[in-house]
Motif scaffolding. Sequence first.
Motif, PDB file in Angstrom:
ATOM      1  N   LYS A  16      36.809  40.504  39.884  1.00 49.65           N
ATOM      2  CA  LYS A  16      36.970  40.318  41.567  1.00 49.65           C
ATOM      3  C   LYS A  16      38.425  40.124  41.508  1.00 49.65           C
ATOM      4  O   LYS A  16      39.121  40.707  42.410  1.00 49.65           O
ATOM      5  N   HIS A  17      39.073  39.175  40.576  1.00 50.66           N
ATOM      6  CA  HIS A  17      40.628  39.095  40.806  1.00 50.66           C
ATOM      7  C   HIS A  17      41.209  40.334  40.721  1.00 50.66           C
ATOM      8  O   HIS A  17      42.349  40.636  41.432  1.00 50.66           O
ATOM      9  N   ALA A  18      41.033  41.214  39.609  1.00 54.23           N
ATOM     10  CA  ALA A  18      41.787  42.447  39.506  1.00 54.23           C
ATOM     11  C   ALA A  18      41.514  43.192  40.566  1.00 54.23           C
ATOM     12  O   ALA A  18      42.400  43.942  41.007  1.00 54.23           O
ATOM     13  N   ILE A  19      40.092  43.245  41.093  1.00 50.66           N
ATOM     14  CA  ILE A  19      39.812  44.181  42.273  1.00 50.66           C
ATOM     15  C   ILE A  19      40.940  43.745  43.456  1.00 50.66           C
ATOM     16  O   ILE A  19      41.337  44.335  44.066  1.00 50.66           O
ATOM     17  N   ALA A  20      40.757  42.521  43.685  1.00 48.38           N
ATOM     18  CA  ALA A  20      41.368  41.975  44.926  1.00 48.38           C
ATOM     19  C   ALA A  20      42.796  42.119  44.704  1.00 48.38           C
ATOM     20  O   ALA A  20      43.715  42.278  46.009  1.00 48.38           O
ATOM     21  N   ASP A  21      43.507  41.514  43.714  1.00 44.86           N
ATOM     22  CA  ASP A  21      44.855  41.585  43.300  1.00 44.86           C
ATOM     23  C   ASP A  21      45.558  42.770  43.254  1.00 44.86           C
ATOM     24  O   ASP A  21      46.674  42.970  43.718  1.00 44.86           O
ATOM     25  N   LEU A  22      44.624  43.821  42.668  1.00 42.24           N
ATOM     26  CA  LEU A  22      45.503  45.047  42.195  1.00 42.24           C
ATOM     27  C   LEU A  22      45.095  46.151  43.486  1.00 42.24           C
ATOM     28  O   LEU A  22      45.651  46.909  44.074  1.00 42.24           O
ATOM     29  N   ALA A  23      43.670  46.483  43.303  1.00 40.98           N
ATOM     30  CA  ALA A  23      43.206  47.505  43.918  1.00 40.98           C
ATOM     31  C   ALA A  23      43.047  47.586  45.688  1.00 40.98           C
ATOM     32  O   ALA A  23      43.782  48.323  46.299  1.00 40.98           O
ATOM     33  N   LEU A  24      42.842  46.516  46.043  1.00 37.49           N
ATOM     34  CA  LEU A  24      42.811  46.092  47.562  1.00 37.49           C
ATOM     35  C   LEU A  24      44.210  46.063  48.044  1.00 37.49           C
ATOM     36  O   LEU A  24      44.261  46.585  49.237  1.00 37.49           O
ATOM     37  N   GLN A  25      45.083  45.299  47.286  1.00 36.49           N
ATOM     38  CA  GLN A  25      46.470  45.378  47.625  1.00 36.49           C
ATOM     39  C   GLN A  25      46.987  46.558  47.827  1.00 36.49           C
ATOM     40  O   GLN A  25      48.011  47.027  48.814  1.00 36.49           O
ATOM     41  N   ALA A  46      44.045  36.400  51.023  1.00 36.06           N
ATOM     42  CA  ALA A  46      42.965  35.444  50.696  1.00 36.06           C
ATOM     43  C   ALA A  46      41.528  35.570  50.824  1.00 36.06           C
ATOM     44  O   ALA A  46      40.588  35.158  50.272  1.00 36.06           O
ATOM     45  N   GLY A  47      41.224  36.296  52.270  1.00 39.16           N
ATOM     46  CA  GLY A  47      40.301  36.677  52.714  1.00 39.16           C
ATOM     47  C   GLY A  47      39.498  37.544  51.571  1.00 39.16           C
ATOM     48  O   GLY A  47      38.155  37.281  51.315  1.00 39.16           O
ATOM     49  N   ASP A  48      40.098  38.497  51.224  1.00 34.17           N
ATOM     50  CA  ASP A  48      39.597  39.258  50.288  1.00 34.17           C
ATOM     51  C   ASP A  48      39.201  38.741  48.935  1.00 34.17           C
ATOM     52  O   ASP A  48      37.783  39.030  48.548  1.00 34.17           O
ATOM     53  N   HIS A  49      39.933  37.850  48.469  1.00 33.27           N
ATOM     54  CA  HIS A  49      39.362  36.747  47.437  1.00 33.27           C
ATOM     55  C   HIS A  49      38.252  35.940  47.596  1.00 33.27           C
ATOM     56  O   HIS A  49      37.289  35.858  46.682  1.00 33.27           O
ATOM     57  N   SER A  50      38.439  35.189  48.653  1.00 34.35           N
ATOM     58  CA  SER A  50      37.215  34.571  49.132  1.00 34.35           C
ATOM     59  C   SER A  50      35.814  35.390  49.232  1.00 34.35           C
ATOM     60  O   SER A  50      34.867  34.954  48.821  1.00 34.35           O
ATOM     61  N   VAL A  51      35.868  36.626  49.835  1.00 37.24           N
ATOM     62  CA  VAL A  51      34.623  37.280  50.138  1.00 37.24           C
ATOM     63  C   VAL A  51      34.094  37.682  48.803  1.00 37.24           C
ATOM     64  O   VAL A  51      32.950  37.746  48.418  1.00 37.24           O
ATOM     65  N   GLY A  52      35.209  38.137  47.967  1.00 32.37           N
ATOM     66  CA  GLY A  52      34.874  38.503  46.525  1.00 32.37           C
ATOM     67  C   GLY A  52      34.073  37.406  45.736  1.00 32.37           C
ATOM     68  O   GLY A  52      33.114  37.471  45.064  1.00 32.37           O
ATOM     69  N   THR A  53      34.874  36.095  45.811  1.00 32.89           N
ATOM     70  CA  THR A  53      34.156  35.021  44.945  1.00 32.89           C
ATOM     71  C   THR A  53      32.951  34.655  45.656  1.00 32.89           C
ATOM     72  O   THR A  53      31.739  34.297  44.717  1.00 32.89           O
ATOM     73  N   PHE A  54      32.551  34.726  47.044  1.00 31.49           N
ATOM     74  CA  PHE A  54      31.257  34.455  47.454  1.00 31.49           C
ATOM     75  C   PHE A  54      30.221  35.629  46.803  1.00 31.49           C
ATOM     76  O   PHE A  54      29.291  34.982  46.458  1.00 31.49           O
TER      77      PHE A  54
END
Length: 126
Positions: A16-25, A46-54
């Motif tokens: 999730k971290h790789a997707i939110a920090d690299l791909a989505l950004q 932060a919302g991208d990370h939160s949704v992914g974490t959920f």
Amino acid sequence: MGMIESLLLLWGLFVKHAIADLALQSFRNLPGDKGDLRSSKGYIHAGDHSVGTFLVILLITFNFVNAIIIALLDYVLHFAIDHYKTKIVKRYKWTPSDNSYWITQSIDQILHYTCYLSYILLLTSL
């Protein structure tokens, strides 16, 4: 929560971290600055990370309440870590050609990974 479930959760949070920090950004390319509280960039990230974490926590633990609690915690912590990292980098005018920039990025990542480990420890105690 057992060891296998904990390891799957940690792996899921890393993915999730790789997707939110690299791909989505890279797709979003939002204007603004994560160090500026008036900019939506940090809040959306932060919302991208939160949704992914959920999603990761829900898919592995099947516990909606715990997934919501940890996702909200992840939102606040991810926002704060990125916000202050950006403020420090901007204050000292560090760029990717500076060693201090990369040390700061490393500390940022260590803090995020420490959060993930903390979430798992928290979930195993609930």
